[in-house]
Scaffold this motif. Structure first.
Motif, PDB file in Angstrom:
ATOM      1  N   THR A 265      52.394  70.977  65.146  1.00  0.00           N
ATOM      2  CA  THR A 265      52.645  70.158  63.955  1.00  0.00           C
ATOM      3  C   THR A 265      51.384  70.215  63.095  1.00  0.00           C
ATOM      4  O   THR A 265      50.345  70.673  63.558  1.00  0.00           O
ATOM      5  N   LEU A 266      51.486  69.759  61.868  1.00  0.00           N
ATOM      6  CA  LEU A 266      50.301  69.586  61.023  1.00  0.00           C
ATOM      7  C   LEU A 266      50.351  68.169  60.452  1.00  0.00           C
ATOM      8  O   LEU A 266      51.442  67.620  60.245  1.00  0.00           O
ATOM      9  N   PRO A 267      49.181  67.576  60.214  1.00  0.00           N
ATOM     10  CA  PRO A 267      49.190  66.240  59.611  1.00  0.00           C
ATOM     11  C   PRO A 267      49.692  66.324  58.175  1.00  0.00           C
ATOM     12  O   PRO A 267      49.121  67.051  57.369  1.00  0.00           O
ATOM     13  N   GLU A 268      50.767  65.609  57.893  1.00  0.00           N
ATOM     14  CA  GLU A 268      51.409  65.677  56.580  1.00  0.00           C
ATOM     15  C   GLU A 268      51.101  64.408  55.798  1.00  0.00           C
ATOM     16  O   GLU A 268      51.009  63.320  56.369  1.00  0.00           O
ATOM     17  N   GLY A 269      50.932  64.545  54.485  1.00  0.00           N
ATOM     18  CA  GLY A 269      50.699  63.388  53.626  1.00  0.00           C
ATOM     19  C   GLY A 269      49.247  62.979  53.647  1.00  0.00           C
ATOM     20  O   GLY A 269      48.399  63.739  54.108  1.00  0.00           O
ATOM     21  N   PRO A 270      48.956  61.749  53.193  1.00  0.00           N
ATOM     22  CA  PRO A 270      49.958  60.854  52.627  1.00  0.00           C
ATOM     23  C   PRO A 270      50.492  61.370  51.290  1.00  0.00           C
ATOM     24  O   PRO A 270      49.909  62.261  50.684  1.00  0.00           O
ATOM     25  N   PHE A 271      51.613  60.806  50.864  1.00  0.00           N
ATOM     26  CA  PHE A 271      52.265  61.225  49.637  1.00  0.00           C
ATOM     27  C   PHE A 271      52.776  59.966  48.945  1.00  0.00           C
ATOM     28  O   PHE A 271      53.424  59.136  49.583  1.00  0.00           O
TER      29      PHE A 271
END
Ligand SMILES: Cc1cc2nc3c(=O)[nH]c(=O)nc-3n(C[C@H](O)[C@H](O)[C@H](O)COP(=O)(O)O)c2cc1C
Ligand SMILES: [Mn+2]
Length: 476
Positions: A265-271
């Motif tokens: 996985t990859l760290p997504e966000g914040p958005f």
């Protein structure tokens, strides 16, 4: 046929004089900022950005596509001059009788005008904006649809999930919760020990943008729904790497594999989210390895960043149309309008009460289907549910709080909800409570309720039409 593809739609928006061309904006926060300011204006224009700072001329970004009621109607193939509540009613009625139209295969695909594979793929050439100041990275997919095929039935799902760019050939695809069709399909491949074939379609036909937001049953394809909106099938062409059907006229396509989330996985966000907050923070997210990228000449990215309410992706509250038809299907009579305010966080139902309990019956159905909505209001048929001032007038004059409000607990919300406490969120809590406000005349003494001194909506309209020029001060 309303429009052929996104470019044709942009041409129609231009004819309505609702298009602004913007040169030289910076994709780091400036495109997002200009989009947000424009979306706060009364007649929000659509924006076509070109000559974007740091990118080749012709690589464009189109925003606020359907933010005005007029353009939301245009995208549905409805008369853009309809008043918003009439347009939503026309859509609710059309939606109830839609005949699904499956896509057809096109021999050629505009998106194959330019194609790269393997090591040549470089996502840095596309002007993916940093939309809001504290976003974790650039997002190529903010209004893009994600295509996946169910390995058991072959059903094609095509809905909107945000896509963040991490490296030249890696992006993440974010499912808000495990019930998203994309999440369910990916899980099937992963459980069989395989990566999930996937395509991200940017710059899609506006009918697909709308279909990608609809709650369709599992097994139903958004492609068929978009065809039904348009009355003609969406033309698709197989992606050369995945074989997935891809809209032939779409602008920028990424093909590849969604890797098993238990392995990578990859760290997504914040958005910045549609509630106007960063509430779901940086989270581990499934990774798409991009093995091919295709684009039309001078491609256009359809950008739809979430913005602080009342700004919203769609100038007509499409989910209110869904609730309106749920009410009709459930046999609730005399509903004259349903609307959502605060970017779908508040639902209002207007009806002509016929029996005691009628209003509450409608409220409960509306509450059950109000995603993340804490406020559900029922008003009488003399109140315009699309006019927030009218709704507040009804709340402050027809609802006795000690008698006419109910609280529903543990109801449907999501990890994007800013008011769920951090420790509860960590325990996986994604529900909240909903307030039902019966802002209707109490049925038991409805005949004795003080009559309204205001003109009826029809009377007001007739007078406005007859006396318009005098009121505007015209001299002729
Ligand atoms: C502009 C826009 C962005 C969206 N972004 C996401 C997202 O990042 N993740 C998500 O799960 N849903 C997102 N949604 C909502 C889903 O697209 C929507 O709920 C859709 O019905 C889900 O489709 P599905 O039922 O096929 O999973 C977004 C909707 C819009 C209009
Ligand atoms: Mn779906």
């Amino acid at each position: 046929m309303p429009y052929k593809d996104l470019r044709d739609f942009i041409g129609q928006v231009d004819e309505l004089k609702a298009l602004r061309r913007i040169e030289g904006a910076d994709p780091r926060f400036e495109i997002g900022g200009i989009t947000e300011v424009a979306a706060g204006q009364p007649d929000c224009p659509a924006l076509l950005f070109d000559n974007i700072k740091g990118f080749a001329r012709g690589f464009r970004v189109f925003t606020n596509a359907t933010v005005s009621p007029q353009r939301a109607a245009l995208a549905l193939g409805l008369d853009p001059s309809l008043r918003p509540l009439d347009a939503l009613k026309a859509w609710m009625e059309k939606r109830q009788t839609l005949r699904m139209i499956p896509p057809v295969e096109a021999k050629n695909a505009a998106f194959l005008e330019n194609s790269t594979r393997g090591d040549q793929v470089d996502l840095a050439k596309f002007p993916a904006p940093y939309w809001h100041k504290q976003d974790g990275g650039p997002y190529i997919g903010s209004g893009s649809i994600v295509i996946m095929r169910d390995p058991e039935s072959g059903w094609i799902n095509a809905s909107i999930y945000r896509v963040q760019v991490h490296t030249k050939n890696k992006v993440t695809v974010q499912f808000d919760h495990a019930g998203r069709h994309g999440a369910i399909i990916a899980r099937k491949y992963w459980d069989a020990g395989k990566p999930c074939p996937i395509a991200v379609v940017n710059g899609e036909d506006p009918a697909l943008f709308i279909a990608g937001f609809e709650y369709l049953p599992a097994g139903a394809s958004e492609y068929d729904f978009a065809g039904a909106i348009k009355g003609v099938p969406i033309a698709v062409h197989p992606g050369p790497v995945t074989g997935l059907p891809i809209p032939a006229q779409a602008e920028i396509i990424l093909e590849g594999e969604l890797l098993p989330a238990d392995k990578e996985t990859l760290p997504e966000g914040p958005f910045g989210e549609f509630t106007g907050y960063y509430a779901s923070d940086k989270r581990p997210c499934p990774v798409m390895a991009v093995t091919a990228a295709h684009h039309r000449n001078d491609p256009i990215l359809l950008g739809s960043p979430p913005m602080k309410p009342p700004r919203f992706h769609f100038g007509l509250p499409f989910r209110a149309a869904g609730i309106w038809s749920n009410l009709e299907t459930a046999g609730v009579t005399d509903v004259v309008g349903v609307w959502q305010h605060v970017a779908q966080l508040m639902t209002v139902v207007a009806l002509k009460q016929r029996y005691d309990g009628h209003a509450k019956r409608a409220a409960l159905i509306a509450a059950a289907n109000s995603y993340m909505g804490r406020l559900v209001v029922v008003v009488d048929d003399d109140v315009d549910p699309s006019d927030i001032n009218d709704v507040m007038w009804a709340i402050t004059t027809r609802c006795e709080p000690a008698e006419n409000v109910d609280i529903i607990r543990n109801a449907w919300s999501s990890a994007l909800d800013p008011r769920i406490p951090p420790d509860a969120k960590e325990r996986g809590v994604t529900s909240h409570s909903k307030l039902i406000i019966e802002a209707v005349k109490p049925f038991g003494w409805i005949g004795k309720f003080p009559p309204s001194s205001a003109l009826s909506q029809d009377e007001a309209r007739t007078i406005a039409e007859k006396w318009n020029s005098a009121l505007k001060g015209a001299t002729s």
